[in-house]
Design a protein around this motif. Structure first.
Motif, PDB file in Angstrom:
ATOM      1  N   LYS A   1       0.823  -1.214   0.000  1.00  0.00           N
ATOM      2  CA  LYS A   1       0.000   0.000   0.000  1.00  0.00           C
ATOM      3  C   LYS A   1       0.860   1.267   0.000  1.00  0.00           C
ATOM      4  N   PRO A   2       1.943   1.321   0.783  1.00  0.00           N
ATOM      5  CA  PRO A   2       2.774   2.529   0.770  1.00  0.00           C
ATOM      6  C   PRO A   2       3.408   2.845  -0.592  1.00  0.00           C
ATOM      7  N   ILE A   3       3.541   1.845  -1.468  1.00  0.00           N
ATOM      8  CA  ILE A   3       4.099   2.125  -2.794  1.00  0.00           C
ATOM      9  C   ILE A   3       3.001   2.319  -3.847  1.00  0.00           C
ATOM     10  N   GLY A   4       1.731   2.364  -3.380  1.00  0.00           N
ATOM     11  CA  GLY A   4       0.637   2.710  -4.272  1.00  0.00           C
ATOM     12  C   GLY A   4      -0.042   1.556  -4.974  1.00  0.00           C
ATOM     13  N   ILE A   5       0.021   0.373  -4.394  1.00  0.00           N
ATOM     14  CA  ILE A   5      -0.603  -0.802  -5.018  1.00  0.00           C
ATOM     15  C   ILE A   5      -1.582  -1.426  -4.043  1.00  0.00           C
ATOM     16  N   ASP A   6      -2.730  -1.846  -4.570  1.00  0.00           N
ATOM     17  CA  ASP A   6      -3.673  -2.631  -3.779  1.00  0.00           C
ATOM     18  C   ASP A   6      -3.608  -4.079  -4.278  1.00  0.00           C
TER      19      ASP A   6
ATOM     20  N   ILE B   1      -7.980  -3.127 -14.735  1.00  0.00           N
ATOM     21  CA  ILE B   1      -7.154  -2.838 -15.912  1.00  0.00           C
ATOM     22  C   ILE B   1      -7.456  -1.438 -16.436  1.00  0.00           C
ATOM     23  N   GLN B   2      -8.714  -1.039 -16.443  1.00  0.00           N
ATOM     24  CA  GLN B   2      -9.069   0.319 -16.888  1.00  0.00           C
ATOM     25  C   GLN B   2      -8.392   1.375 -16.008  1.00  0.00           C
ATOM     26  N   ARG B   3      -8.387   1.149 -14.699  1.00  0.00           N
ATOM     27  CA  ARG B   3      -7.704   2.095 -13.792  1.00  0.00           C
ATOM     28  C   ARG B   3      -6.194   2.089 -14.034  1.00  0.00           C
ATOM     29  N   MET B   4      -5.652   0.908 -14.311  1.00  0.00           N
ATOM     30  CA  MET B   4      -4.211   0.805 -14.552  1.00  0.00           C
ATOM     31  C   MET B   4      -3.811   1.474 -15.867  1.00  0.00           C
ATOM     32  N   ILE B   5      -4.686   1.415 -16.869  1.00  0.00           N
ATOM     33  CA  ILE B   5      -4.429   2.139 -18.127  1.00  0.00           C
ATOM     34  C   ILE B   5      -4.393   3.635 -17.844  1.00  0.00           C
ATOM     35  N   LYS B   6      -5.389   4.093 -17.100  1.00  0.00           N
ATOM     36  CA  LYS B   6      -5.483   5.520 -16.754  1.00  0.00           C
ATOM     37  C   LYS B   6      -4.243   5.984 -15.996  1.00  0.00           C
ATOM     38  N   ASP B   7      -3.693   5.116 -15.149  1.00  0.00           N
ATOM     39  CA  ASP B   7      -2.515   5.448 -14.346  1.00  0.00           C
ATOM     40  C   ASP B   7      -1.191   5.215 -15.091  1.00  0.00           C
ATOM     41  N   GLY B   8      -1.285   4.744 -16.325  1.00  0.00           N
ATOM     42  CA  GLY B   8      -0.079   4.525 -17.119  1.00  0.00           C
ATOM     43  C   GLY B   8       0.715   3.299 -16.754  1.00  0.00           C
ATOM     44  N   LEU B   9       0.082   2.332 -16.077  1.00  0.00           N
ATOM     45  CA  LEU B   9       0.791   1.117 -15.651  1.00  0.00           C
ATOM     46  C   LEU B   9       0.760   0.015 -16.704  1.00  0.00           C
ATOM     47  N   VAL B  10      -0.273   0.023 -17.539  1.00  0.00           N
ATOM     48  CA  VAL B  10      -0.408  -0.974 -18.603  1.00  0.00           C
ATOM     49  C   VAL B  10      -0.881  -0.277 -19.873  1.00  0.00           C
ATOM     50  N   SER B  11      -0.653  -0.953 -20.986  1.00  0.00           N
ATOM     51  CA  SER B  11      -1.200  -0.517 -22.264  1.00  0.00           C
ATOM     52  C   SER B  11      -1.892  -1.721 -22.887  1.00  0.00           C
ATOM     53  N   THR B  12      -2.640  -1.479 -23.945  1.00  0.00           N
ATOM     54  CA  THR B  12      -3.355  -2.578 -24.612  1.00  0.00           C
ATOM     55  C   THR B  12      -3.021  -2.585 -26.093  1.00  0.00           C
ATOM     56  N   ARG B  13      -3.265  -3.732 -26.688  1.00  0.00           N
ATOM     57  CA  ARG B  13      -3.113  -3.892 -28.131  1.00  0.00           C
ATOM     58  C   ARG B  13      -4.072  -4.983 -28.581  1.00  0.00           C
ATOM     59  N   VAL B  14      -4.310  -5.047 -29.863  1.00  0.00           N
ATOM     60  CA  VAL B  14      -5.110  -6.125 -30.423  1.00  0.00           C
ATOM     61  C   VAL B  14      -4.194  -7.330 -30.587  1.00  0.00           C
ATOM     62  N   ARG B  15      -4.674  -8.510 -30.185  1.00  0.00           N
ATOM     63  CA  ARG B  15      -3.867  -9.729 -30.311  1.00  0.00           C
ATOM     64  C   ARG B  15      -3.571  -9.977 -31.790  1.00  0.00           C
ATOM     65  N   PRO B  16      -2.294 -10.110 -32.144  1.00  0.00           N
ATOM     66  CA  PRO B  16      -1.932 -10.281 -33.552  1.00  0.00           C
ATOM     67  C   PRO B  16      -2.579 -11.495 -34.226  1.00  0.00           C
ATOM     68  N   THR B  17      -2.821 -12.540 -33.460  1.00  0.00           N
ATOM     69  CA  THR B  17      -3.390 -13.766 -34.036  1.00  0.00           C
ATOM     70  C   THR B  17      -4.913 -13.814 -33.984  1.00  0.00           C
ATOM     71  N   ASP B  18      -5.534 -12.859 -33.274  1.00  0.00           N
ATOM     72  CA  ASP B  18      -6.997 -12.843 -33.152  1.00  0.00           C
ATOM     73  C   ASP B  18      -7.452 -11.420 -32.858  1.00  0.00           C
ATOM     74  N   GLY B  19      -7.930 -10.751 -33.868  1.00  0.00           N
ATOM     75  CA  GLY B  19      -8.315  -9.352 -33.759  1.00  0.00           C
ATOM     76  C   GLY B  19      -9.460  -9.081 -32.807  1.00  0.00           C
ATOM     77  N   ARG B  20     -10.123 -10.124 -32.324  1.00  0.00           N
ATOM     78  CA  ARG B  20     -11.230  -9.944 -31.383  1.00  0.00           C
ATOM     79  C   ARG B  20     -10.755  -9.818 -29.946  1.00  0.00           C
ATOM     80  N   VAL B  21      -9.480 -10.115 -29.704  1.00  0.00           N
ATOM     81  CA  VAL B  21      -8.947 -10.156 -28.343  1.00  0.00           C
ATOM     82  C   VAL B  21      -8.049  -8.947 -28.097  1.00  0.00           C
ATOM     83  N   THR B  22      -8.311  -8.261 -26.991  1.00  0.00           N
ATOM     84  CA  THR B  22      -7.455  -7.161 -26.551  1.00  0.00           C
ATOM     85  C   THR B  22      -6.484  -7.701 -25.516  1.00  0.00           C
ATOM     86  N   GLU B  23      -5.224  -7.433 -25.748  1.00  0.00           N
ATOM     87  CA  GLU B  23      -4.191  -7.878 -24.822  1.00  0.00           C
ATOM     88  C   GLU B  23      -3.673  -6.701 -23.989  1.00  0.00           C
TER      89      GLU B  23
END
Length: 150
Positions: free
Chosen positions: A36-41, A77-99
């Motif tokens: 918690k002191p380093i900002g993670i739950d 994951i949405q909160r982590m995107i907003k905080d700049g901790l993760v990014s997303t991409r479309v799965r190269p082998t399956d365009g229906r999946v967000t990685e």
């Protein structure tokens, strides 16, 4: 061992699921106090560690790995995107999946949190033969597979 035909005299002491719940709660409490002191739950910790061995995972895969509900994981994951901790991409082998993948900032935070988790591990398992730990992990894996079949 618990006898299903009558009430056990020492139910808690003989009920493995009681101890699993107690162990999980004690671990989560100890971990939360350290991260918690380093900002993670705990939900963010689980997502960060899901991406420890795999560079890209779908939100569903993260939910499975982290033992969280899909809708909870999606919000994390949405909160982590907003905080700049993760990014997303479309799965190269399956365009229906967000990685999801860790950003440099997310990886730095994961490393800081892992130091804390390793300290808990080292203190908890100090003096316990590594073979017993391996046996325990094997048994828990077998129990997990059996429960998933129910």
């Amino acid at each position: 061992m618990i006898d299903a035909t009558n009430d056990p005299q020492h139910f808690k002491a003989d009920w493995p699921f009681y101890w699993i719940s107690q162990l999980n709660a004690a671990y989560a409490d100890a971990l939360e106090r350290r991260i918690k002191p380093i900002g993670i739950d705990i939900p963010r910790w689980r997502a960060l560690m899901s991406l420890y061995e795999d560079q890209h995972l779908s939100v569903s895969e993260i939910a499975d790995f982290s033992a969280q509900k899909l809708n909870t994981t999606t919000k994390v994951i949405q909160r982590m995107i907003k905080d700049g901790l993760v990014s997303t991409r479309v799965r190269p082998t399956d365009g229906r999946v967000t990685e999801v993948c860790l950003t440099d900032k997310g990886d730095r935070l994961r490393k800081l949190a892992l130091v804390e988790a390793r300290a808990i591990y080292d203190q908890t398992f100090a003096g316990i033969d590594p073979r017993r730990v391996a046996e325990m992990n094997q048994l828990m894996s077998e129990l997990h597979m059996a429960l998933r079949k129910l």
